[in-house]
Motif scaffolding. Sequence first.
Motif, PDB file in Angstrom:
ATOM      1  N   LEU A 217       0.847  -1.196   0.000  1.00 36.16           N
ATOM      2  CA  LEU A 217       0.000   0.000   0.000  1.00 36.16           C
ATOM      3  C   LEU A 217       0.881   1.244   0.000  1.00 36.16           C
ATOM      4  O   LEU A 217       1.825   1.332   0.797  1.00 36.16           O
ATOM      5  N   PRO A 218       0.592   2.224  -0.868  1.00 34.34           N
ATOM      6  CA  PRO A 218       1.462   3.403  -0.955  1.00 34.34           C
ATOM      7  C   PRO A 218       1.214   4.391   0.180  1.00 34.34           C
ATOM      8  O   PRO A 218       0.849   5.553  -0.035  1.00 34.34           O
ATOM      9  N   ILE A 219       1.418   3.923   1.393  1.00 36.28           N
ATOM     10  CA  ILE A 219       1.291   4.769   2.590  1.00 36.28           C
ATOM     11  C   ILE A 219       2.406   4.400   3.557  1.00 36.28           C
ATOM     12  O   ILE A 219       2.899   3.270   3.553  1.00 36.28           O
ATOM     13  N   VAL A 220       2.793   5.371   4.371  1.00 35.68           N
ATOM     14  CA  VAL A 220       3.710   5.124   5.489  1.00 35.68           C
ATOM     15  C   VAL A 220       2.902   5.321   6.765  1.00 35.68           C
ATOM     16  O   VAL A 220       2.228   6.336   6.928  1.00 35.68           O
ATOM     17  N   LEU A 221       2.942   4.337   7.648  1.00 35.78           N
ATOM     18  CA  LEU A 221       2.156   4.420   8.880  1.00 35.78           C
ATOM     19  C   LEU A 221       2.979   4.906  10.070  1.00 35.78           C
ATOM     20  O   LEU A 221       2.443   5.476  11.004  1.00 35.78           O
ATOM     21  N   GLY A 222       4.277   4.642  10.045  1.00 30.71           N
ATOM     22  CA  GLY A 222       5.126   5.129  11.132  1.00 30.71           C
ATOM     23  C   GLY A 222       5.099   4.255  12.371  1.00 30.71           C
ATOM     24  O   GLY A 222       6.087   4.175  13.101  1.00 30.71           O
ATOM     25  N   GLU A 223       3.993   3.608  12.620  1.00 32.66           N
ATOM     26  CA  GLU A 223       3.881   2.699  13.757  1.00 32.66           C
ATOM     27  C   GLU A 223       2.732   1.734  13.488  1.00 32.66           C
ATOM     28  O   GLU A 223       1.914   1.960  12.593  1.00 32.66           O
ATOM     29  N   GLY A 224       2.703   0.663  14.258  1.00 31.26           N
ATOM     30  CA  GLY A 224       1.685  -0.360  14.066  1.00 31.26           C
ATOM     31  C   GLY A 224       2.305  -1.728  14.291  1.00 31.26           C
ATOM     32  O   GLY A 224       3.349  -1.865  14.928  1.00 31.26           O
ATOM     33  N   LEU A 225       1.655  -2.742  13.761  1.00 33.65           N
ATOM     34  CA  LEU A 225       2.145  -4.119  13.916  1.00 33.65           C
ATOM     35  C   LEU A 225       2.954  -4.491  12.672  1.00 33.65           C
ATOM     36  O   LEU A 225       2.418  -4.448  11.560  1.00 33.65           O
ATOM     37  N   PRO A 226       4.247  -4.840  12.842  1.00 26.66           N
ATOM     38  CA  PRO A 226       5.053  -5.155  11.652  1.00 26.66           C
ATOM     39  C   PRO A 226       4.655  -6.489  11.044  1.00 26.66           C
ATOM     40  O   PRO A 226       4.162  -7.388  11.731  1.00 26.66           O
ATOM     41  N   PHE A 227       4.918  -6.608   9.748  1.00 24.78           N
ATOM     42  CA  PHE A 227       4.621  -7.863   9.057  1.00 24.78           C
ATOM     43  C   PHE A 227       5.357  -9.032   9.706  1.00 24.78           C
ATOM     44  O   PHE A 227       4.809 -10.129   9.844  1.00 24.78           O
ATOM     45  N   ALA A 228       6.624  -8.825  10.046  1.00 26.02           N
ATOM     46  CA  ALA A 228       7.430  -9.908  10.627  1.00 26.02           C
ATOM     47  C   ALA A 228       7.635  -9.648  12.123  1.00 26.02           C
ATOM     48  O   ALA A 228       8.272  -8.667  12.498  1.00 26.02           O
ATOM     49  N   PRO A 229       7.094 -10.515  12.984  1.00 25.81           N
ATOM     50  CA  PRO A 229       7.303 -10.332  14.419  1.00 25.81           C
ATOM     51  C   PRO A 229       8.789 -10.376  14.765  1.00 25.81           C
ATOM     52  O   PRO A 229       9.578 -11.020  14.066  1.00 25.81           O
ATOM     53  N   HIS A 230       9.149  -9.697  15.851  1.00 26.26           N
ATOM     54  CA  HIS A 230      10.536  -9.710  16.310  1.00 26.26           C
ATOM     55  C   HIS A 230      11.002 -11.159  16.491  1.00 26.26           C
ATOM     56  O   HIS A 230      10.281 -11.979  17.059  1.00 26.26           O
ATOM     57  N   GLY A 231      12.193 -11.462  15.989  1.00 29.46           N
ATOM     58  CA  GLY A 231      12.728 -12.814  16.127  1.00 29.46           C
ATOM     59  C   GLY A 231      12.445 -13.717  14.947  1.00 29.46           C
ATOM     60  O   GLY A 231      12.866 -14.877  14.938  1.00 29.46           O
ATOM     61  N   THR A 232      11.734 -13.180  13.946  1.00 33.74           N
ATOM     62  CA  THR A 232      11.456 -13.977  12.752  1.00 33.74           C
ATOM     63  C   THR A 232      12.765 -14.405  12.082  1.00 33.74           C
ATOM     64  O   THR A 232      13.676 -13.588  11.920  1.00 33.74           O
ATOM     65  N   ALA A 233      12.849 -15.660  11.699  1.00 32.96           N
ATOM     66  CA  ALA A 233      14.057 -16.150  11.028  1.00 32.96           C
ATOM     67  C   ALA A 233      14.169 -15.545   9.628  1.00 32.96           C
ATOM     68  O   ALA A 233      13.151 -15.418   8.933  1.00 32.96           O
ATOM     69  N   PRO A 234      15.383 -15.178   9.187  1.00 33.30           N
ATOM     70  CA  PRO A 234      15.548 -14.665   7.828  1.00 33.30           C
ATOM     71  C   PRO A 234      15.136 -15.716   6.799  1.00 33.30           C
ATOM     72  O   PRO A 234      15.356 -16.917   6.999  1.00 33.30           O
ATOM     73  N   SER A 235      14.545 -15.257   5.714  1.00 37.96           N
ATOM     74  CA  SER A 235      14.192 -16.178   4.628  1.00 37.96           C
ATOM     75  C   SER A 235      14.155 -15.382   3.331  1.00 37.96           C
ATOM     76  O   SER A 235      14.083 -14.156   3.345  1.00 37.96           O
ATOM     77  N   ALA A 236      14.217 -16.087   2.204  1.00 37.06           N
ATOM     78  CA  ALA A 236      14.265 -15.429   0.896  1.00 37.06           C
ATOM     79  C   ALA A 236      13.142 -15.965   0.016  1.00 37.06           C
ATOM     80  O   ALA A 236      12.697 -17.106   0.179  1.00 37.06           O
ATOM     81  N   PHE A 237      12.716 -15.134  -0.945  1.00 35.57           N
ATOM     82  CA  PHE A 237      11.573 -15.481  -1.784  1.00 35.57           C
ATOM     83  C   PHE A 237      11.858 -15.124  -3.231  1.00 35.57           C
ATOM     84  O   PHE A 237      12.709 -14.282  -3.522  1.00 35.57           O
ATOM     85  N   GLU A 238      11.115 -15.763  -4.120  1.00 44.51           N
ATOM     86  CA  GLU A 238      11.219 -15.452  -5.550  1.00 44.51           C
ATOM     87  C   GLU A 238       9.899 -14.866  -6.016  1.00 44.51           C
ATOM     88  O   GLU A 238       8.829 -15.390  -5.675  1.00 44.51           O
ATOM     89  N   LEU A 239       9.995 -13.797  -6.825  1.00 46.55           N
ATOM     90  CA  LEU A 239       8.778 -13.138  -7.315  1.00 46.55           C
ATOM     91  C   LEU A 239       8.101 -14.003  -8.370  1.00 46.55           C
ATOM     92  O   LEU A 239       8.711 -14.407  -9.357  1.00 46.55           O
ATOM     93  N   GLU A 240       6.808 -14.281  -8.127  1.00 46.45           N
ATOM     94  CA  GLU A 240       6.019 -15.083  -9.076  1.00 46.45           C
ATOM     95  C   GLU A 240       5.178 -14.198  -9.980  1.00 46.45           C
ATOM     96  O   GLU A 240       5.012 -14.486 -11.156  1.00 46.45           O
ATOM     97  N   SER A 241       4.596 -13.137  -9.408  1.00 50.78           N
ATOM     98  CA  SER A 241       3.742 -12.270 -10.223  1.00 50.78           C
ATOM     99  C   SER A 241       3.589 -10.919  -9.549  1.00 50.78           C
ATOM    100  O   SER A 241       3.849 -10.775  -8.347  1.00 50.78           O
ATOM    101  N   GLU A 242       3.181  -9.939 -10.349  1.00 46.35           N
ATOM    102  CA  GLU A 242       2.938  -8.605  -9.815  1.00 46.35           C
ATOM    103  C   GLU A 242       1.772  -7.994 -10.567  1.00 46.35           C
ATOM    104  O   GLU A 242       1.514  -8.328 -11.731  1.00 46.35           O
ATOM    105  N   HIS A 243       1.056  -7.108  -9.880  1.00 46.63           N
ATOM    106  CA  HIS A 243      -0.080  -6.423 -10.510  1.00 46.63           C
ATOM    107  C   HIS A 243      -0.194  -5.052  -9.874  1.00 46.63           C
ATOM    108  O   HIS A 243      -0.083  -4.905  -8.652  1.00 46.63           O
ATOM    109  N   ARG A 244      -0.416  -4.048 -10.723  1.00 50.82           N
ATOM    110  CA  ARG A 244      -0.537  -2.676 -10.236  1.00 50.82           C
ATOM    111  C   ARG A 244      -1.994  -2.235 -10.269  1.00 50.82           C
ATOM    112  O   ARG A 244      -2.655  -2.342 -11.308  1.00 50.82           O
ATOM    113  N   PHE A 245      -2.494  -1.763  -9.135  1.00 48.08           N
ATOM    114  CA  PHE A 245      -3.856  -1.226  -9.080  1.00 48.08           C
ATOM    115  C   PHE A 245      -3.827   0.277  -9.359  1.00 48.08           C
ATOM    116  O   PHE A 245      -2.792   0.931  -9.195  1.00 48.08           O
ATOM    117  N   PRO A 246      -4.970   0.850  -9.796  1.00 50.61           N
ATOM    118  CA  PRO A 246      -4.984   2.260 -10.207  1.00 50.61           C
ATOM    119  C   PRO A 246      -4.496   3.233  -9.131  1.00 50.61           C
ATOM    120  O   PRO A 246      -3.948   4.280  -9.454  1.00 50.61           O
TER     121      PRO A 246
END
Length: 178
Positions: free
Chosen positions: A136-165
Motif C-alpha cells: 500500500l502506498p502509505i507510510v504508517l510510522g507505527e503499528g504491527l510489523p509484518f514480521a514479528p521480532h525474532g522472525t528467522a531470515p528467509s528469501a523469496f522469488e517473485l512469481e507475479s505482480e499487478h498494479r492497481f490504479p
Amino acid sequence: MLIRTRIGVSLDGFVSTRDGRPAVLAMPGFDGGALYGFPEFQQTLGAVVMGRTTFEPALGAPRWPWGDLPVYVLTSHALPSGTPEHVVACTNGPADLVARLRAAKLDGDVHLVGGPLTIQAFLELGALDRLGLLLLPIVLGEGLPFAPHGTAPSAFELESEHRFPDGTLELVYSAAAG
Ligand SMILES: NC(=O)c1ccc[n+]([C@@H]2O[C@H](COP(=O)([O-])OP(=O)(O)OC[C@H]3O[C@@H](n4cnc5c(N)ncnc54)[C@H](OP(=O)(O)O)[C@@H]3O)[C@@H](O)[C@H]2O)c1
C-alpha cells in the motif's frame, strides 16, 4: 491446493495501524469500495485460516467477510459464543492445522489471512506456498510489523505482480529454492 497470504502492508512494513486496524483501512479515502480484486481472489478459495486475534473482530462486524467458506482459527481457547458452526477452532497447534488442511478435500486454495504471528507459524513449518502482499502506498510510522521480532531470515522469488490504479502493488512470492 496452495496455502497463500494476501496481506496489506504499508511501505514501512506495517500490517496494522497503531490501534490494530488492518493497514488497508488507512488508505486515503478508503470507503470499502477499493477491494483490490478480493472478490475474484475469494472465488479461488476453498477455505480461510487465521489466528484468534484476527478472527474475533469479525464476530461483531456488520458483514461476514468469508461467505460460506470454511474458516479455521488457530487458537488455544474455545471460540466465543456466537461463532458460526462452520468455524473450526484448531487447538492442537499449527502443524496439526496444516495437516488438516492438506488432508481436507478442499475445492480451492487456502487464504492464510493473518495476522503476523500465524503467518510466522506457517513460515516456520515451510507451509506457506505463496506469500502474497498488497503493498500500500502509505507510510504508517507505527503499528504491527509484518514480521514479528525474532522472525528467522528467509528469501523469496517473485512469481507475479499487478498494479492497481491507486498505486497499490500486488506482489506474489514463493519460497526461494535452497
Ligand atoms: N493487513 C491485513 O490485511 C491484516 C490481515 C490479518 C490481520 N491483520 C492484523 O494483524 C493483527 C493480529 O495479528 P497477530 O499476529 O497479533 O495475531 P493473529 O496471528 O491474528 O492471532 C494470534 C493468535 O493465534 C494463535 N496462534 C498464533 N500462532 C500460534 C502458534 N504458533 N501456536 C498456537 N497458537 C498460535 C494464538 O491464539 P490463542 O491466544 O488463542 O492461543 C495467538 O494469540 C491485527 O491488528 C489485525 O488487524 C492485518
